[in-house]
Design a protein around this motif. Structure first.
Motif, PDB file in Angstrom:
ATOM      1  N   VAL A   1       0.859  -1.182   0.000  1.00 38.11           N
ATOM      2  CA  VAL A   1       0.000   0.000   0.000  1.00 38.11           C
ATOM      3  C   VAL A   1       0.894   1.231   0.000  1.00 38.11           C
ATOM      4  O   VAL A   1       1.897   1.286   0.708  1.00 38.11           O
ATOM      5  N   GLY A   2       0.548   2.227  -0.826  1.00 35.96           N
ATOM      6  CA  GLY A   2       1.328   3.452  -0.922  1.00 35.96           C
ATOM      7  C   GLY A   2       2.205   3.521  -2.159  1.00 35.96           C
ATOM      8  O   GLY A   2       2.671   4.588  -2.539  1.00 35.96           O
ATOM      9  N   GLU A   3       2.435   2.390  -2.809  1.00 36.64           N
ATOM     10  CA  GLU A   3       3.242   2.385  -4.038  1.00 36.64           C
ATOM     11  C   GLU A   3       2.418   2.957  -5.192  1.00 36.64           C
ATOM     12  O   GLU A   3       1.204   2.884  -5.213  1.00 36.64           O
ATOM     13  N   THR A   4       3.122   3.523  -6.177  1.00 38.45           N
ATOM     14  CA  THR A   4       2.474   4.027  -7.386  1.00 38.45           C
ATOM     15  C   THR A   4       2.594   2.968  -8.480  1.00 38.45           C
ATOM     16  O   THR A   4       3.660   2.403  -8.674  1.00 38.45           O
ATOM     17  N   ILE A   5       1.483   2.727  -9.160  1.00 35.32           N
ATOM     18  CA  ILE A   5       1.459   1.726 -10.228  1.00 35.32           C
ATOM     19  C   ILE A   5       0.832   2.330 -11.479  1.00 35.32           C
ATOM     20  O   ILE A   5       0.153   3.353 -11.417  1.00 35.32           O
TER      21      ILE A   5
ATOM     22  N   LYS B   1      -2.423   5.981 -14.212  1.00 34.03           N
ATOM     23  CA  LYS B   1      -1.483   5.849 -13.103  1.00 34.03           C
ATOM     24  C   LYS B   1      -2.249   6.109 -11.818  1.00 34.03           C
ATOM     25  O   LYS B   1      -3.106   7.000 -11.778  1.00 34.03           O
ATOM     26  N   GLN B   2      -1.942   5.350 -10.773  1.00 34.62           N
ATOM     27  CA  GLN B   2      -2.607   5.583  -9.495  1.00 34.62           C
ATOM     28  C   GLN B   2      -1.745   5.077  -8.356  1.00 34.62           C
ATOM     29  O   GLN B   2      -0.816   4.305  -8.554  1.00 34.62           O
ATOM     30  N   LYS B   3      -2.078   5.521  -7.157  1.00 32.37           N
ATOM     31  CA  LYS B   3      -1.411   5.071  -5.950  1.00 32.37           C
ATOM     32  C   LYS B   3      -2.248   3.947  -5.337  1.00 32.37           C
ATOM     33  O   LYS B   3      -3.477   4.014  -5.345  1.00 32.37           O
ATOM     34  N   VAL B   4      -1.597   2.921  -4.828  1.00 25.39           N
ATOM     35  CA  VAL B   4      -2.312   1.806  -4.194  1.00 25.39           C
ATOM     36  C   VAL B   4      -2.819   2.296  -2.837  1.00 25.39           C
ATOM     37  O   VAL B   4      -2.033   2.619  -1.953  1.00 25.39           O
ATOM     38  N   GLU B   5      -4.137   2.364  -2.697  1.00 23.01           N
ATOM     39  CA  GLU B   5      -4.744   2.840  -1.453  1.00 23.01           C
ATOM     40  C   GLU B   5      -5.366   1.723  -0.637  1.00 23.01           C
ATOM     41  O   GLU B   5      -5.418   1.797   0.584  1.00 23.01           O
ATOM     42  N   SER B   6      -5.854   0.681  -1.314  1.00 24.07           N
ATOM     43  CA  SER B   6      -6.543  -0.391  -0.602  1.00 24.07           C
ATOM     44  C   SER B   6      -6.312  -1.723  -1.298  1.00 24.07           C
ATOM     45  O   SER B   6      -6.489  -1.838  -2.506  1.00 24.07           O
ATOM     46  N   MET B   7      -5.890  -2.726  -0.501  1.00 26.53           N
ATOM     47  CA  MET B   7      -5.723  -4.095  -1.004  1.00 26.53           C
ATOM     48  C   MET B   7      -6.380  -5.055  -0.024  1.00 26.53           C
ATOM     49  O   MET B   7      -6.380  -4.803   1.177  1.00 26.53           O
ATOM     50  N   GLN B   8      -6.915  -6.161  -0.559  1.00 28.21           N
ATOM     51  CA  GLN B   8      -7.540  -7.168   0.293  1.00 28.21           C
ATOM     52  C   GLN B   8      -7.218  -8.567  -0.220  1.00 28.21           C
ATOM     53  O   GLN B   8      -7.050  -8.768  -1.419  1.00 28.21           O
TER      54      GLN B   8
ATOM     55  N   GLU C   1      -9.788  -7.677 -18.113  1.00 25.37           N
ATOM     56  CA  GLU C   1      -8.962  -8.867 -17.934  1.00 25.37           C
ATOM     57  C   GLU C   1      -7.738  -8.767 -18.828  1.00 25.37           C
ATOM     58  O   GLU C   1      -7.810  -8.240 -19.939  1.00 25.37           O
ATOM     59  N   HIS C   2      -6.623  -9.257 -18.332  1.00 29.15           N
ATOM     60  CA  HIS C   2      -5.334  -9.288 -19.028  1.00 29.15           C
ATOM     61  C   HIS C   2      -4.639  -7.926 -19.079  1.00 29.15           C
ATOM     62  O   HIS C   2      -3.610  -7.812 -19.736  1.00 29.15           O
ATOM     63  N   ASP C   3      -5.201  -6.884 -18.442  1.00 28.86           N
ATOM     64  CA  ASP C   3      -4.473  -5.630 -18.310  1.00 28.86           C
ATOM     65  C   ASP C   3      -3.309  -5.854 -17.358  1.00 28.86           C
ATOM     66  O   ASP C   3      -3.375  -6.699 -16.475  1.00 28.86           O
ATOM     67  N   LEU C   4      -2.248  -5.095 -17.528  1.00 27.38           N
ATOM     68  CA  LEU C   4      -1.044  -5.287 -16.735  1.00 27.38           C
ATOM     69  C   LEU C   4      -0.868  -4.194 -15.689  1.00 27.38           C
ATOM     70  O   LEU C   4      -1.176  -3.039 -15.944  1.00 27.38           O
ATOM     71  N   LEU C   5      -0.356  -4.574 -14.520  1.00 23.67           N
ATOM     72  CA  LEU C   5       0.106  -3.635 -13.510  1.00 23.67           C
ATOM     73  C   LEU C   5       1.606  -3.529 -13.719  1.00 23.67           C
ATOM     74  O   LEU C   5       2.306  -4.529 -13.619  1.00 23.67           O
ATOM     75  N   ILE C   6       2.088  -2.338 -14.000  1.00 24.81           N
ATOM     76  CA  ILE C   6       3.516  -2.167 -14.225  1.00 24.81           C
ATOM     77  C   ILE C   6       4.063  -1.056 -13.364  1.00 24.81           C
ATOM     78  O   ILE C   6       3.323  -0.213 -12.864  1.00 24.81           O
ATOM     79  N   GLU C   7       5.382  -1.069 -13.187  1.00 24.59           N
ATOM     80  CA  GLU C   7       6.044  -0.013 -12.440  1.00 24.59           C
ATOM     81  C   GLU C   7       6.120   1.221 -13.322  1.00 24.59           C
ATOM     82  O   GLU C   7       6.365   1.103 -14.521  1.00 24.59           O
ATOM     83  N   PRO C   8       5.912   2.423 -12.746  1.00 21.14           N
ATOM     84  CA  PRO C   8       5.966   3.649 -13.573  1.00 21.14           C
ATOM     85  C   PRO C   8       7.366   3.969 -14.054  1.00 21.14           C
ATOM     86  O   PRO C   8       8.331   3.541 -13.563  1.00 21.14           O
TER      87      PRO C   8
END
Length: 120
Positions: A67-71, A81-88, A113-120
């Motif tokens: 939580v808090g990382e930018t993805i 682009k967004q900041k991770v605010e909530s994970m479960q 579906e199949h979209d990627l989460l990548i580092e900025p």
């Protein structure tokens, strides 16, 4: 009674020749040895499902995430682009997720579906 002539159906399967312009382009590319270089991206995870009513995505992680990382979420029609605010995980809020976990991630826009989460 006269005989009926049988007609045969003949399929014409001729390949169309390339246009002259396209041949020239191919030759220039071979002579100039131009090379297309793709950018290497660091994939964090892949979207496996999306819940539109709550704007949450299920993500299968390939690298750890906190939580808090930018993805960056990127797909054929998606890119933001967004900041991770909530994970479960299993409806329990977490701060860190490790490789291989399937997490629920709150997103600000629609993903597919199949979209990627990548580092900025």
């Amino acid at each position: 009674m006269p005989k009926k002539k049988k007609t045969k159906l003949v399929k014409k399967n001729k390949k169309k020749p390339l246009k002259k312009k396209s041949k020239k382009i191919v030759k220039k590319a071979k002579k100039g040895k131009t090379k297309v270089v793709k950018e290497k991206v660091k994939v964090i995870g892949v979207v496996t499902h999306f819940f539109p009513k709550v704007n949450a995505a299920v993500v299968k992680l390939k690298k750890p995430l906190s939580v808090g990382e930018t993805i960056v979420l990127k797909g054929s029609t998606t890119q933001f682009k967004q900041k991770v605010e909530s994970m479960q995980i299993d409806h329990v809020a977490i701060q860190h997720a490790k490789k291989g976990d399937e997490i629920g991630l709150q997103v600000k826009d629609r993903v597919r579906e199949h979209d990627l989460l990548i580092e900025p």
